[in-house]
Structures are given as C-alpha cells and as structure tokens.
Design a protein around this motif. Structure first.
Motif, PDB file in Angstrom:
ATOM      1  N   LEU A 120      28.123  -6.971  -9.358  1.00 29.95           N
ATOM      2  CA  LEU A 120      28.326  -5.701 -10.054  1.00 29.95           C
ATOM      3  C   LEU A 120      28.677  -5.869 -11.531  1.00 29.95           C
ATOM      4  N   LYS A 121      29.217  -7.018 -11.915  1.00 32.52           N
ATOM      5  CA  LYS A 121      29.672  -7.192 -13.299  1.00 32.52           C
ATOM      6  C   LYS A 121      28.716  -7.981 -14.189  1.00 32.52           C
ATOM      7  N   LYS A 122      27.577  -8.415 -13.641  1.00 32.12           N
ATOM      8  CA  LYS A 122      26.644  -9.226 -14.422  1.00 32.12           C
ATOM      9  C   LYS A 122      25.374  -8.447 -14.760  1.00 32.12           C
ATOM     10  N   PRO A 123      24.808  -8.710 -15.946  1.00 36.19           N
ATOM     11  CA  PRO A 123      23.536  -8.065 -16.282  1.00 36.19           C
ATOM     12  C   PRO A 123      22.477  -8.400 -15.230  1.00 36.19           C
ATOM     13  N   CYS A 124      21.623  -7.422 -14.965  1.00 34.80           N
ATOM     14  CA  CYS A 124      20.622  -7.566 -13.915  1.00 34.80           C
ATOM     15  C   CYS A 124      19.226  -7.354 -14.501  1.00 34.80           C
ATOM     16  N   LYS A 125      18.344  -8.293 -14.258  1.00 30.89           N
ATOM     17  CA  LYS A 125      16.982  -8.219 -14.785  1.00 30.89           C
ATOM     18  C   LYS A 125      16.283  -6.960 -14.289  1.00 30.89           C
ATOM     19  N   LEU A 127      17.477  -4.181 -13.599  1.00 26.67           N
ATOM     20  CA  LEU A 127      18.060  -3.007 -14.253  1.00 26.67           C
ATOM     21  C   LEU A 127      17.921  -3.098 -15.776  1.00 26.67           C
ATOM     22  N   GLU A 128      16.888  -3.829 -16.204  1.00 29.25           N
ATOM     23  CA  GLU A 128      16.581  -4.012 -17.624  1.00 29.25           C
ATOM     24  C   GLU A 128      17.752  -4.588 -18.413  1.00 29.25           C
ATOM     25  N   GLY A 129      18.478  -5.509 -17.762  1.00 31.93           N
ATOM     26  CA  GLY A 129      19.584  -6.192 -18.417  1.00 31.93           C
ATOM     27  C   GLY A 129      20.900  -5.440 -18.393  1.00 31.93           C
ATOM     28  N   HIS A 130      20.907  -4.253 -17.797  1.00 34.01           N
ATOM     29  CA  HIS A 130      22.147  -3.483 -17.714  1.00 34.01           C
ATOM     30  C   HIS A 130      23.054  -4.064 -16.634  1.00 34.01           C
ATOM     31  N   ILE A 131      24.338  -3.828 -16.785  1.00 29.22           N
ATOM     32  CA  ILE A 131      25.337  -4.252 -15.809  1.00 29.22           C
ATOM     33  C   ILE A 131      25.472  -3.125 -14.783  1.00 29.22           C
ATOM     34  N   PRO A 132      25.270  -3.412 -13.496  1.00 30.37           N
ATOM     35  CA  PRO A 132      25.325  -2.350 -12.476  1.00 30.37           C
ATOM     36  C   PRO A 132      26.577  -1.481 -12.561  1.00 30.37           C
ATOM     37  N   LEU A 133      27.732  -2.094 -12.756  1.00 33.48           N
ATOM     38  CA  LEU A 133      28.994  -1.352 -12.821  1.00 33.48           C
ATOM     39  C   LEU A 133      28.967  -0.262 -13.889  1.00 33.48           C
ATOM     40  N   GLU A 134      28.278  -0.519 -14.988  1.00 28.98           N
ATOM     41  CA  GLU A 134      28.250   0.427 -16.095  1.00 28.98           C
ATOM     42  C   GLU A 134      27.258   1.572 -15.899  1.00 28.98           C
ATOM     43  N   LEU A 135      26.461   1.514 -14.841  1.00 30.64           N
ATOM     44  CA  LEU A 135      25.483   2.566 -14.569  1.00 30.64           C
ATOM     45  C   LEU A 135      25.960   3.575 -13.530  1.00 30.64           C
ATOM     46  N   ILE A 136      26.964   3.217 -12.754  1.00 31.79           N
ATOM     47  CA  ILE A 136      27.343   3.981 -11.573  1.00 31.79           C
ATOM     48  C   ILE A 136      27.882   5.371 -11.879  1.00 31.79           C
ATOM     49  N   ASP A 137      28.528   5.574 -13.013  1.00 32.50           N
ATOM     50  CA  ASP A 137      29.117   6.892 -13.276  1.00 32.50           C
ATOM     51  C   ASP A 137      28.084   7.931 -13.705  1.00 32.50           C
ATOM     52  N   ASN A 138      26.849   7.516 -13.883  1.00 35.16           N
ATOM     53  CA  ASN A 138      25.744   8.411 -14.186  1.00 35.16           C
ATOM     54  C   ASN A 138      24.952   8.613 -12.888  1.00 35.16           C
ATOM     55  N   SER A 150      19.377  -1.541  -1.891  1.00 31.39           N
ATOM     56  CA  SER A 150      18.562  -1.368  -0.683  1.00 31.39           C
ATOM     57  C   SER A 150      17.372  -2.320  -0.692  1.00 31.39           C
ATOM     58  N   ARG A 151      16.773  -2.507  -1.860  1.00 30.31           N
ATOM     59  CA  ARG A 151      15.652  -3.448  -1.966  1.00 30.31           C
ATOM     60  C   ARG A 151      16.117  -4.872  -1.660  1.00 30.31           C
ATOM     61  N   ILE A 152      17.268  -5.253  -2.195  1.00 31.82           N
ATOM     62  CA  ILE A 152      17.818  -6.582  -1.915  1.00 31.82           C
ATOM     63  C   ILE A 152      18.075  -6.717  -0.421  1.00 31.82           C
ATOM     64  N   GLU A 153      18.671  -5.694   0.144  1.00 30.02           N
ATOM     65  CA  GLU A 153      19.011  -5.686   1.573  1.00 30.02           C
ATOM     66  C   GLU A 153      17.777  -5.906   2.447  1.00 30.02           C
ATOM     67  N   HIS A 154      16.637  -5.353   2.012  1.00 27.56           N
ATOM     68  CA  HIS A 154      15.400  -5.459   2.799  1.00 27.56           C
ATOM     69  C   HIS A 154      14.463  -6.559   2.302  1.00 27.56           C
ATOM     70  N   GLY A 155      14.940  -7.343   1.327  1.00 31.85           N
ATOM     71  CA  GLY A 155      14.156  -8.475   0.840  1.00 31.85           C
ATOM     72  C   GLY A 155      12.982  -8.085  -0.054  1.00 31.85           C
ATOM     73  N   VAL A 156      13.029  -6.893  -0.650  1.00 30.65           N
ATOM     74  CA  VAL A 156      11.940  -6.427  -1.506  1.00 30.65           C
ATOM     75  C   VAL A 156      12.499  -6.223  -2.918  1.00 30.65           C
ATOM     76  N   TYR A 157      12.585  -7.292  -3.671  1.00 29.80           N
ATOM     77  CA  TYR A 157      13.123  -7.216  -5.024  1.00 29.80           C
ATOM     78  C   TYR A 157      12.425  -8.231  -5.898  1.00 29.80           C
ATOM     79  N   GLN A 158      12.610  -8.085  -7.214  1.00 30.55           N
ATOM     80  CA  GLN A 158      11.962  -8.997  -8.171  1.00 30.55           C
ATOM     81  C   GLN A 158      12.796 -10.232  -8.355  1.00 30.55           C
TER      82      GLN A 158
END
Length: 158
Positions: A120-125, A127-138, A150-158
C-alpha cells in the motif's frame, strides 16, 4: 479488546482481533452493500474509526484520521474527548470504509498485514506510479485500487 503492540518508532498499534471493516461496523451486520450504504449515511463513530486506524502502523504513520475527517490532529483529539460519541458525516464515513476495505482486501491478497501495508505504501506500475494509499480517499482511486487487488488475487495483472 485488542492487545497493544509497541513499534520501533514509538507508535503504538493494536493487534486486531476483528477485521478493519468489522471495527467500523462495531458488531453490526455488514454483508450487503445496501447495509454499508445505510451505515455510512448514519455516520461511523469517530472512536471506531480511530480504533480501525490504530490496528495499522501504516495508517497511524500517515495520520489517516486527519485525512478522513479533514480536521487537524488537535481538533480530532479534542473531539475524541467529547462525552457524547462523535459521528462522522456521510463523506467521511465513506472514506473511512474505503480505507478499511482496502486494508482488509490487501491483507487477504498478500496473506499478512505487514505485506499488505508494504504494498500500500509503494508506487505501483499498474497505477501509473501512484502509491495505492494515496488514491483510496478518492472514490475513483479507491475503485482502481480495489480492481487491481482483485486482479492480483485472480492472477490477472501486469
């Protein structure tokens, strides 16, 4: 009552015996989206939000109670001392639930709270380099983070 755990930085977190969403719902049934909508419209108690946040080192370090309420730390501390329970408004309650849901979902996906918080605290490719934690309040950011989990959970991610 959850046990208190000390951390290296002196921040105290509680070991959760309930999930983050259960802490917000405070024992009420929350198995349908319509119930969750009703509860957020009623507003969560500030004390329940603070309890939910206190189970996460990451959430404590990022002062989420201030991000959720839009109030300063001093104001939140003053409100917490009120004799009557302080209820959040609809928007604040919705944001609090989003943080609880994402933390819970990430724990389920990654298998442990430390791994979930690390993600949650690291930039994610994805999410276009955004940090997941910083997106949640929107609302849209929350949905993107949930979709990616959900994609990670089901094995469908980049």
């Amino acid at each position: 009552m959850p046990a208190v755990k000390s951390t290296e930085k002196g921040v105290k977190t509680k070991r959760a015996t309930r999930t983050p969403t259960e802490m917000l719902l405070h024992g009420r049934k929350g198995d349908t989206r319509m119930l969750i909508i009703r509860y957020t419209q009623e507003g969560f108690d500030l004390s329940d939000v603070r309890d939910m946040i206190s189970t996460s080192e990451l959430y404590m370090e990022h002062d989420l109670v201030q991000r959720i309420t839009g109030k300063s730390l001093r104001t939140v501390q003053r409100l917490a001392k009120e004799t009557e329970p302080v209820r959040l408004n609809r928007q604040q309650s919705t944001v609090a639930f989003q943080y609880a849901q994402v933390l819970e979902h990430a724990i389920n996906v990654f298998g442990s709270q430390p791994l979930a918080e690390d993600w949650l605290k690291k930039p994610c490719k994805f999410l276009e380099g955004h940090i997941p934690l910083e997106l949640i309040d929107n609302t849209l950011g929350f949905q993107v983070v949930e979709d990616y989990l959900s994609r990670i959970e089901h094995g469908v991610y980049q």
